[in-house]
Design an enzyme around this catalytic site. Structure first.
Site, short mmCIF file in Angstrom:
data_model
loop_
_atom_site.label_atom_id
_atom_site.label_comp_id
_atom_site.label_asym_id
_atom_site.label_seq_id
_atom_site.Cartn_x
_atom_site.Cartn_y
_atom_site.Cartn_z
N GLU A 29 0.88 -1.19 0.05
CA GLU A 29 -0.05 -0.04 0.00
C GLU A 29 0.85 1.18 -0.12
OE1 GLU A 29 -2.77 0.71 3.18
OE2 GLU A 29 -3.68 2.10 2.13
N GLY A 77 3.50 3.01 10.35
CA GLY A 77 3.25 2.19 11.51
C GLY A 77 3.07 0.69 11.39
N GLU A 98 -2.20 -3.83 6.94
CA GLU A 98 -3.14 -4.72 7.18
C GLU A 98 -3.42 -5.94 6.27
OE1 GLU A 98 -3.66 -1.70 6.30
OE2 GLU A 98 -5.42 -1.32 4.83
N ASN A 99 -2.15 -6.23 5.65
CA ASN A 99 -2.40 -7.36 4.44
C ASN A 99 -3.27 -8.65 4.81
OD1 ASN A 99 0.00 -5.83 3.41
ND2 ASN A 99 1.04 -6.62 4.95
N GLU A 148 -5.07 -2.60 12.89
CA GLU A 148 -4.66 -3.70 11.69
C GLU A 148 -5.77 -4.54 11.74
OE1 GLU A 148 -3.04 -1.82 9.77
OE2 GLU A 148 -1.89 -0.61 11.09
N HIS A 205 -9.25 -3.69 10.34
CA HIS A 205 -9.28 -3.49 8.99
C HIS A 205 -9.70 -4.87 8.05
CE1 HIS A 205 -7.58 0.47 7.72
NE2 HIS A 205 -6.53 0.22 8.31
N1 ARG Z 1 -2.95 0.94 5.73
C1 ARG Z 1 -2.03 1.22 6.61
C2 ARG Z 1 -2.40 1.77 8.04
O1 ARG Z 1 -3.06 2.61 8.27
C3 ARG Z 1 -0.89 2.20 6.24
C4 ARG Z 1 -0.15 2.07 5.09
C5 ARG Z 1 0.31 3.12 4.45
N2 ARG Z 1 1.60 3.18 3.78
C6 ARG Z 1 1.81 3.97 2.91
N3 ARG Z 1 3.10 3.96 2.22
N4 ARG Z 1 1.24 5.00 2.62
O2 ARG Z 1 -2.71 0.74 8.86
ZN ZN Z 2 -5.23 1.89 8.61
#
Ligand code: ARG
Ligand code: ZN
Length: 881
Positions: free
Chosen positions: A130, A270, A273-274, A307, A310
């Site tokens: 992501e 941080g 959430e894969n 996470e 998510h």
């Molecule tokens: N989806 C992740 C979270 O909030 C954040 C990942 C963001 N990574 C990035 N390179 N923009 O839990």
């Molecule tokens: Zn998130």
């Protein structure tokens, strides 16, 4: 140097240009032959043309930093005239309606310094996809509305890389020739590629089990480097709490046979959430009482929860495009905030969350980077993982919760998950579900997603003793933000009450109502101005507005000091009660020169603080919050231009006044809170440590030997990192003769623990000393520092640039030049980290002309540098406007 002459200006992506994908990928099979320098990736894409797509439409596959080794369609190599390769990816022409495309690429994980895609951390392989990292692994339609079933086979050396992980459930494994082995993973849930993950290496793990309420048994794993195996228990306990909480509060269960968390030391953000395989920055996993603070324990619980949540708000239902990012992030932050409230103290949690919002998000919303919760354009999407999308987005969801009530909100969520399971949707779909489930019109409410800026509320009150009525007139106004000059009124829930001059709550009956409806209610301000008339009010009341901070707005109130004192002593809502005390302190700080902040001027504050220190019936954490003066970053919101030195001097002066006036009280409170027993991170114990350490920080403000001895004793005897670090921090910010020796002692004790070393770096970067800049510069050459590890950059450079306003903004401009240079160096390695550091410069217009010039020069150098990244270019160019 003029970059426009050399490099083309990075392109802007607009929400209005969104087109549904022309091709869908139904299934992907990936095979990785893992090697640190040369990993081979084979992918088999089962594609299908979308029904509305014309037969001549090419299939676009994103790709970046990839070496293409081969491409075949339905088993036959594709001839060069059938595809075109450029920097953005691969375009394949003349495809049948459905078929299988096979692509082989080679990548170099160890050279991946951006930490996006597949990279190595401490010798192990991991991924971050992501937002747009998957295209750095293989050619693929890298957009969240393309959802496919993934099957992933990993092959690697058995000795060097015994652990091979990917999303879903393992379905096959075995030995290969040459000492290699393989594991195949299958994820039964269709997902966008940003949720893909693989992890491989020599890792240790702890394992546990969770039985869902419908009886599904889930194996829980946390994988870490082996020397960290004794620091995983809190993360595991947090995970189980989160799983239970989501069942109880949202009725959501986990859906795979296993849930895996991996901690890595090199990570831009941080955590991630894969599906079934979360990858975390190790700072949000690892904790042991002697290495992690109460705040660390708290953050771990909240990020583990985030996470995990998510899995439904993000994975089962995902985003159609990246403009919808807050659909998953705002909602999930709201969910993690509520989880933390339920696990700990609701009042303390709310005050902390409001503090973050008002200090950071309000600032962003008032500056050149201001953007709506649903942005409408971007250059680099990674720049929009912001406090606006996350924290203001959470406030928007919180307002829905307030307007619809707990039950209505839950019905809305149920409908949203039911309607959209397995889909990629928009924030509008979320609001539609809330409307459909409750029948409440949210037409006007939608503006919260589209209009940037913080609305300003004004209250005018009028009491009529004859009619025994109290009229509250609320007026709203939202200042212009870049690209949005005129704003339409917002739909604002104002939770409120009235109290009498003894602080007792009054029953609330609005004009026209037959009977009073409780002592707290939610007024809905929809027009620019509205008047609410309350009946049967025996004497002029004190209105209490925005209980629980019910809307992300700025509220100007004309309270007298006496009214503020009354509320700070009696108001039942913890937020409003705390806020009243903070407003009193803020007034003092902003209306008096530092030398005038003596015991006489500060008398009401001193007396209130004395009562708070002695009020053993009140939660110690709330007492600590009440006794903490407003942060310099928050005070800055109220002045123009910002003079960091002045704000700092004023705050220090008032601290010293309080410290002198309250010395015996502070000492008594400190002694009373001394604890022996074993460490526990629970909210009550953490609250007592917080108050005790706050007392210590006040006491040391006096700069005398007995305070130094107290801190030194605490440092030596501390049985946990919270107390040890608080003592060290107090000493580092003092003139105590032993400060250097203690700093050195701390380093030699903890130099093997990278997360503890981060704390050591941050303490020095934020130290209240004249030579901090020189110290930070010197530390960039220390073995403990590394420009390639994001945590180190954040711990030293960001802590200095954003956590040490006096040092960073020093009049000579040396702070700007130093950080500017570091950013430009970093940009060549890791643009995401460089651009996050550049946030320190975006507010340049808020400072005096000399500082403006210094900051602007650095921004121009960033913008105009040859080969500047899209990320950094966007921040610099937008800031310069
Ligand atoms: N989806 C992740 C979270 O909030 C954040 C990942 C963001 N990574 C990035 N390179 N923009 O839990
Ligand atoms: Zn998130």
């Amino acid at each position: 140097m003029d970059r426009k002459a050399s490099t083309p200006k990075p392109a802007t992506v607009y929400l209005k240009d969104y087109q549904p994908p022309a091709w869908q990928i139904e299934a992907v099979e990936l095979e990785f032959d893992l090697d640190p320098q040369a990993t081979r990736v084979r992918s088999r894409l089962q594609f299908r043309r979308a029904p509305e797509t014309g037969p001549d439409t090419p299939l676009h596959l994103d790709g970046e930093a990839l070496e293409l080794l081969g491409i075949a369609l339905d088993g036959e190599p594709l001839t060069a005239d059938r595809y075109r390769l450029d920097e953005a990816g691969l375009e394949v022409r003349g495809l049948p309606e459905t078929g299988v495309l096979e692509i082989e690429t080679r990548i170099n994980p160890s050279a991946n310094t951006e930490l996006s895609g597949l990279y190595t951390s401490s010798g192990n392989f991991c991924t971050q996809c992501e937002a747009e990292g998957f295209r750095r692994i293989t050619f693929y339609p890298d957009r969240p509305d393309v959802m496919a079933r993934f099957t992933t086979t990993l092959r690697a050396d058995k000795v060097a890389t015994p652990v091979l992980l990917s999303n879903g459930n393992p379905i096959a494994s075995g030995e290969l020739e040459d000492g290699r082995h393989y594991v195949t993973w299958q994820d039964p849930f269709p997902k966008p590629c940003y949720l893909f993950a693989l992890v491989a290496g020599d890792l240790g793990w702890i394992r546990d089990r969770f039985v869902t309420r419908s009886g599904r048994e889930v194996d829980l794993y946390i994988y870490v480097q082996k020397h960290n195996l004794d620091k995983c228990d809190h993360a595991m306990a947090s995970l189980k709490h989160a799983m239970r909480w989501d069942e109880e509060v949202y009725g959501r269960e986990y859906d795979l046979d296993r849930y895996m968390i991996v901690a890595v030391d090199d990570f831009n953000m941080g955590a991630m959430e894969n599906k079934g395989l979360n990858v975390f920055n190790s700072r949000y996993v690892l904790a042991r009482p002697d290495t992690a603070t109460d705040a660390d324990y708290q953050n771990i619980e909240s990020v583990i929860g985030h996470e995990y949540f998510h899995n439904w708000s993000g994975n089962r239902v995902t985003c159609r495009d990246w403009f919808q990012l807050s659909l998953k992030e705002g909602f999930t932050v709201f969910r993690d905030q509520e989880f933390s409230s339920d696990m700990n103290s609701r009042g303390v949690q709310r005050i902390g969350d409001v503090n973050i919002l008002r200090t950071h998000q309000f600032r962003e919303d008032a500056g050149p980077m201001a953007h709506p919760v649903k942005p409408d354009h971007y250059v680099a999407i990674d720049n929009f993982y912001t406090v606006t999308v996350y924290n203001k987005g959470a406030e928007v969801v919180r307002m829905l919760h307030t307007l619809l009530g707990t039950e209505g909100f839950r019905r809305g969520c149920d409908l949203y998950f039911e309607r959209h399971d397995g889909q990629a949707v928009t924030t509008d779909d979320f609001v539609n579900a809330m409307e459909a489930a409750t029948g409440v019109s949210l037409q006007q409410f939608r503006r919260w997603y589209d209009q940037a800026g913080t609305p300003e509320l004004e209250l005018e009150r009028h009491y009529d003793p004859q009619a025994r009525t109290c009229a509250l007139t609320l007026r709203q106004h939202c200042p212009p933000t870049p690209g949005q000059s005129d704003k339409q009124p917002f739909h604002i829930p104002v939770a409120m009450g009235l109290c009498d001059r003894e602080g007792r709550a009054l029953p609330l009956r609005l004009y026209g109502e037959a009977a009073a409806g409780g002592e707290s209610r939610v007024l809905e301000l929809c027009r620019e101005e509205e008047t609410f008339v309350f009946q049967d009010i025996p004497a002029e009341p004190v209105p209490v507005l925005l209980r629980g901070f019910s809307a992300p707005v700025k509220l100007a109130l004309d309270y007298t000091d006496a009214e503020l004192a009354l509320l700070s002593a009696h108001e039942r809502d913890p937020f409003c009660r705390w806020e009243a005390g903070q407003t009193l302190a803020r007034r003092l700080l902003l209306t008096h020169p530092p030398q005038a902040l003596d015991a006489d001027t500060a008398r009401p504050l001193i007396e209130a603080a004395r009562r708070t220190l002695a009020d053993t019936a009140l939660d110690p954490a709330l007492r600590a919050l009440a006794l903490t003066l407003p942060a310099e970053g928050y005070l800055a919101e109220f002045v123009d231009p910002i003079e960091p030195e002045q704000l700092h001097t004023a705050r220090q002066a008032l601290r010293l006044t309080l410290s002198r006036a309250l010395r015996p009280d502070l000492e008594a409170c400190y002694e009373q809170l001394t604890e022996t027993g074993a460490y526990s991170p629970d909210a009550a114990s953490a609250g007592r440590r917080r108050l005790r350490n706050l007392c210590l920080s006040y006491l040391i403000a006096c700069e005398d030997d007995s305070a130094y001895q107290l801190a030194l004793r605490q440092y030596e005897q501390a049985g946990n990192m919270t107390d040890s670090l608080a003592a060290l921090q107090a000493l580092v910010n003092s003139d105590c003769p032993q400060r250097e020796a203690v700093l050195e002692d701390f380093y030699s004790r903890w130099q093997q623990d990278t997360l503890v070393v981060d704390k050591w770096l941050s303490l020095q970067a934020t130290a209240d000393r004249a030579d901090t800049l020189e110290r930070v510069q010197a530390l960039t050459g220390h073995p403990a520092f590394s420009l390639t590890n994001p945590n180190k950059v954040y711990a030293l450079l960001r802590a200095f640039a954003q956590g040490n306003p006096v040092g960073f903004h020093q009049a000579s401009g040396a702070g700007y030049r130093f950080i500017g240079e570091q950013i430009r160096t970093l940009d060549g390695r890791n643009p995401q980290v460089a651009s996050r550091l550049a946030a320190a410069f975006t507010d340049w217009r808020r400072y005096n002309p000399t500082r403006q010039a210094g900051m602007r020069t650095e921004l121009e150098k960033m913008r105009d540098a040859g080969g500047v990244s899209r990320d950094l270019y966007e921040i610099a160019a937008r800031s310069l406007g």
